[in-house]
Design a protein around this motif. Sequence first.
Motif, PDB file in Angstrom:
ATOM      1  N   LEU A 219     -29.177  26.169  16.299  1.00  0.00           N
ATOM      2  CA  LEU A 219     -28.304  25.178  15.670  1.00  0.00           C
ATOM      3  C   LEU A 219     -27.738  25.653  14.334  1.00  0.00           C
ATOM      4  N   LEU A 220     -28.184  26.812  13.868  1.00  0.00           N
ATOM      5  CA  LEU A 220     -27.868  27.230  12.506  1.00  0.00           C
ATOM      6  C   LEU A 220     -26.374  27.303  12.226  1.00  0.00           C
ATOM      7  N   PHE A 221     -25.629  28.013  13.084  1.00  0.00           N
ATOM      8  CA  PHE A 221     -24.208  28.212  12.787  1.00  0.00           C
ATOM      9  C   PHE A 221     -23.461  26.886  12.770  1.00  0.00           C
ATOM     10  N   ASP A 222     -23.639  26.071  13.791  1.00  0.00           N
ATOM     11  CA  ASP A 222     -22.913  24.810  13.868  1.00  0.00           C
ATOM     12  C   ASP A 222     -23.265  23.889  12.704  1.00  0.00           C
ATOM     13  N   LYS A 223     -24.548  23.838  12.350  1.00  0.00           N
ATOM     14  CA  LYS A 223     -24.962  22.995  11.238  1.00  0.00           C
ATOM     15  C   LYS A 223     -24.397  23.507   9.915  1.00  0.00           C
ATOM     16  N   ALA A 224     -24.397  24.848   9.752  1.00  0.00           N
ATOM     17  CA  ALA A 224     -23.870  25.420   8.519  1.00  0.00           C
ATOM     18  C   ALA A 224     -22.372  25.160   8.402  1.00  0.00           C
ATOM     19  N   ARG A 225     -21.647  25.369   9.488  1.00  0.00           N
ATOM     20  CA  ARG A 225     -20.201  25.150   9.432  1.00  0.00           C
ATOM     21  C   ARG A 225     -19.893  23.685   9.112  1.00  0.00           C
ATOM     22  N   GLU A 226     -20.598  22.782   9.748  1.00  0.00           N
ATOM     23  CA  GLU A 226     -20.370  21.354   9.469  1.00  0.00           C
ATOM     24  C   GLU A 226     -20.581  21.051   7.993  1.00  0.00           C
ATOM     25  N   ARG A 227     -21.659  21.555   7.445  1.00  0.00           N
ATOM     26  CA  ARG A 227     -21.983  21.264   6.049  1.00  0.00           C
ATOM     27  C   ARG A 227     -20.964  21.891   5.104  1.00  0.00           C
ATOM     28  N   VAL A 228     -20.533  23.121   5.399  1.00  0.00           N
ATOM     29  CA  VAL A 228     -19.545  23.796   4.556  1.00  0.00           C
ATOM     30  C   VAL A 228     -18.214  23.060   4.606  1.00  0.00           C
ATOM     31  N   VAL A 229     -17.754  22.695   5.799  1.00  0.00           N
ATOM     32  CA  VAL A 229     -16.455  22.030   5.941  1.00  0.00           C
ATOM     33  C   VAL A 229     -16.451  20.695   5.201  1.00  0.00           C
ATOM     34  N   LEU A 230     -17.523  19.918   5.312  1.00  0.00           N
ATOM     35  CA  LEU A 230     -17.560  18.623   4.645  1.00  0.00           C
ATOM     36  C   LEU A 230     -17.578  18.776   3.130  1.00  0.00           C
ATOM     37  N   HIS A 231     -18.314  19.756   2.611  1.00  0.00           N
ATOM     38  CA  HIS A 231     -18.308  19.990   1.160  1.00  0.00           C
ATOM     39  C   HIS A 231     -16.933  20.476   0.698  1.00  0.00           C
ATOM     40  N   TYR A 232     -16.302  21.303   1.494  1.00  0.00           N
ATOM     41  CA  TYR A 232     -14.953  21.799   1.200  1.00  0.00           C
ATOM     42  C   TYR A 232     -13.961  20.639   1.123  1.00  0.00           C
ATOM     43  N   GLN A 233     -13.981  19.746   2.099  1.00  0.00           N
ATOM     44  CA  GLN A 233     -13.079  18.601   2.084  1.00  0.00           C
ATOM     45  C   GLN A 233     -13.354  17.707   0.877  1.00  0.00           C
ATOM     46  N   TRP A 234     -14.623  17.554   0.530  1.00  0.00           N
ATOM     47  CA  TRP A 234     -14.970  16.746  -0.642  1.00  0.00           C
ATOM     48  C   TRP A 234     -14.361  17.345  -1.911  1.00  0.00           C
ATOM     49  N   VAL A 235     -14.450  18.664  -2.053  1.00  0.00           N
ATOM     50  CA  VAL A 235     -13.853  19.338  -3.212  1.00  0.00           C
ATOM     51  C   VAL A 235     -12.349  19.085  -3.259  1.00  0.00           C
ATOM     52  N   LEU A 236     -11.692  19.163  -2.103  1.00  0.00           N
ATOM     53  CA  LEU A 236     -10.249  18.937  -2.094  1.00  0.00           C
ATOM     54  C   LEU A 236      -9.911  17.498  -2.462  1.00  0.00           C
ATOM     55  N   ARG A 237     -10.631  16.561  -1.889  1.00  0.00           N
ATOM     56  CA  ARG A 237     -10.315  15.145  -2.144  1.00  0.00           C
ATOM     57  C   ARG A 237     -10.642  14.730  -3.574  1.00  0.00           C
ATOM     58  N   HIS A 238     -11.758  15.172  -4.115  1.00  0.00           N
ATOM     59  CA  HIS A 238     -12.238  14.634  -5.389  1.00  0.00           C
ATOM     60  C   HIS A 238     -12.053  15.569  -6.575  1.00  0.00           C
ATOM     61  N   ASP A 239     -11.625  16.784  -6.328  1.00  0.00           N
ATOM     62  CA  ASP A 239     -11.477  17.749  -7.426  1.00  0.00           C
ATOM     63  C   ASP A 239     -10.083  18.368  -7.453  1.00  0.00           C
ATOM     64  N   TYR A 240      -9.671  18.967  -6.336  1.00  0.00           N
ATOM     65  CA  TYR A 240      -8.387  19.676  -6.311  1.00  0.00           C
ATOM     66  C   TYR A 240      -7.193  18.720  -6.304  1.00  0.00           C
ATOM     67  N   LEU A 241      -7.141  17.815  -5.341  1.00  0.00           N
ATOM     68  CA  LEU A 241      -5.971  16.940  -5.206  1.00  0.00           C
ATOM     69  C   LEU A 241      -5.721  16.083  -6.450  1.00  0.00           C
ATOM     70  N   PRO A 242      -6.744  15.501  -7.083  1.00  0.00           N
ATOM     71  CA  PRO A 242      -6.461  14.702  -8.282  1.00  0.00           C
ATOM     72  C   PRO A 242      -5.845  15.500  -9.423  1.00  0.00           C
ATOM     73  N   ARG A 243      -5.962  16.810  -9.388  1.00  0.00           N
ATOM     74  CA  ARG A 243      -5.358  17.633 -10.432  1.00  0.00           C
ATOM     75  C   ARG A 243      -3.862  17.859 -10.202  1.00  0.00           C
ATOM     76  N   ILE A 244      -3.413  17.760  -8.948  1.00  0.00           N
ATOM     77  CA  ILE A 244      -2.019  18.101  -8.653  1.00  0.00           C
ATOM     78  C   ILE A 244      -1.190  16.922  -8.141  1.00  0.00           C
ATOM     79  N   VAL A 245      -1.833  15.830  -7.724  1.00  0.00           N
ATOM     80  CA  VAL A 245      -1.131  14.677  -7.164  1.00  0.00           C
ATOM     81  C   VAL A 245      -1.436  13.436  -7.989  1.00  0.00           C
ATOM     82  N   ASP A 246      -0.424  12.595  -8.176  1.00  0.00           N
ATOM     83  CA  ASP A 246      -0.587  11.324  -8.875  1.00  0.00           C
ATOM     84  C   ASP A 246      -1.786  10.569  -8.287  1.00  0.00           C
ATOM     85  N   PRO A 247      -2.832  10.301  -9.083  1.00  0.00           N
ATOM     86  CA  PRO A 247      -4.035   9.645  -8.553  1.00  0.00           C
ATOM     87  C   PRO A 247      -3.749   8.299  -7.891  1.00  0.00           C
ATOM     88  N   ALA A 248      -2.718   7.581  -8.348  1.00  0.00           N
ATOM     89  CA  ALA A 248      -2.406   6.281  -7.741  1.00  0.00           C
ATOM     90  C   ALA A 248      -1.984   6.455  -6.290  1.00  0.00           C
TER      91      ALA A 248
END
Length: 547
Positions: A219-248
């Motif tokens: 299960l290692l690869f699938d579990k690792a990929r899932e965890r990496v992708v979700l953390h990556y999306q979190w970074v984009l939603r809560h860190d990257y996008l608010p820096r470049i797009v109007d937060p409203a």
Amino acid sequence: MNRHQRSDYYLSDEGTIYQPDAGASRRQPSTWEELRHFRFSRLVPQEGPDPAGGPVDTSLAERLAAAMVPHSQDEQDEQPDSAIPAGYTYLGQFVDHDLTKDVTDRTLGERVTVEQLMQGRSPALDLDSLYGFGPGHPDSAACYEPDGVRLRTGRTAGVGDLSEFDGFDLARVRGSGEPLIPDPRNDENLAVAQIHLAFVRFHNRIVDDLVSQGTPSALLFDKARERVVLHYQWVLRHDYLPRIVDPAILDEVFTHGRQLFEVPIDPYGNGSRYATAVPGRLPTMPIEFSIAAFRIGHSMVRDGYEWNSVFNQDGTPATLDRLFTFSGTGGELNGDNRLPSNWIPDWRRLFDLAGDGEAGPAFAPPAGGLNRAKRIDTLLGRFLGQLPPGTFGGGLADGIPARIQRNLAFRNLVRADMVRLATGQQAARFMQQYTKLSPLSARDILDGERGADLSGLSGDDRSRIADHTPLWFYVLREAEINGGVLTGVGGRIVAEVMHRAMEGSRHSIVRRPGWRPDLLSPGGRFTMAHLLLHAFDHDPVLLNRVQ
């Protein structure tokens, strides 16, 4: 009748099923078959029919592109910095490569319809540019270690007093230097190559975490990929996008849903504009995003960086052309085709590890050493006006001067004309039907706010630009007037497409709104700085290898 029967068909995530005379079986899909179900689309309805054919008129694009590149270093130095750490410029390029890749065989300036465009990336935020088709597929197996779980890294080349360092370069083919990664565009320049390497290390660190927690090897690869992708999306939603797009705009889209792009099915049947988008299904990639709205990173690029203790303003500058030189796609590596050890980045200078990452003083850059991205506006750096041919395949179109073809602004503008991309005004009119949006005035478009100076253009050119503004230029002008943050047309396109790209991924924080990172800091945050800290074992020496 037999000629109308299919002997094989493609199932997403399952491969190609073919039916010989006896029974059915499944075989590994080819790369072409894997890409068949990735599609471009048009967000803003096209006004009028496609032209009969023939090349586009590139004359106005040439003149506008020339105005978007400073003519002197003094003009370049006057372009304002943003408050955004410069590493986010290249995180944005990494994201772009994760979402879209036009592999259509067309010459610059040749007409092409959306239906003819060939999309070479999954238009979902699923990190297929990192994982390829997985360790079991022949086209991406070389990216993985023999265990089929961890991703490969490479060893730098020793130089001077610096020895070789394992794990600080991309894995490469011995001799040629070709990167062993699914998308060679991520070796186009050294900054994006090192962002890719950071995600490789983050994946491998997550694998180690799972092993220590007793996760079964199967299960290692699938579990690792899932965890990496979700953390990556979190970074984009809560860190990257608010820096470049109007937060409203971000909050509206991520709280109340999309209003324009692949709007989810309305269960009550209200309104004919509702599409048949199903949250778990693969999205398309709108050309308004890939060719215009998400090309904002080009204006954020600096012509030089405080790179590490060797290459900085106090010694030899780390100019942008050097960052292209020390990569496998945009330039040439050193003699044995490995990254020289003295070009390993000091991550403290690209991201705010001490502030955003909530780390200690050892993770702070030297005084004045944190690079800031340039403001998002209608100006590009001078280097981007003369790109190395390797960054766009080296091919030049007949009938267009070679000099202007190396201007990135020109290439962006012509590509938009090739597909008859909507103008800024057309996009604004379309969006006003469904959202509150104030379009730019002619004065806004022509004058801007310390951006591209269009006063040297003819009256006819200025009139054409004011009435039919190329969408990319329009989006940049919006941001320029809004202090370097996407708003209006550009903000809405980026927010909605990124939301859909997360929703359409197999692993999705949009479809799992209760999910939270396991790696949240004591302050309850997880940013790109936190991701880097975890990838490099929270070790200040590894994050600043060139002491």
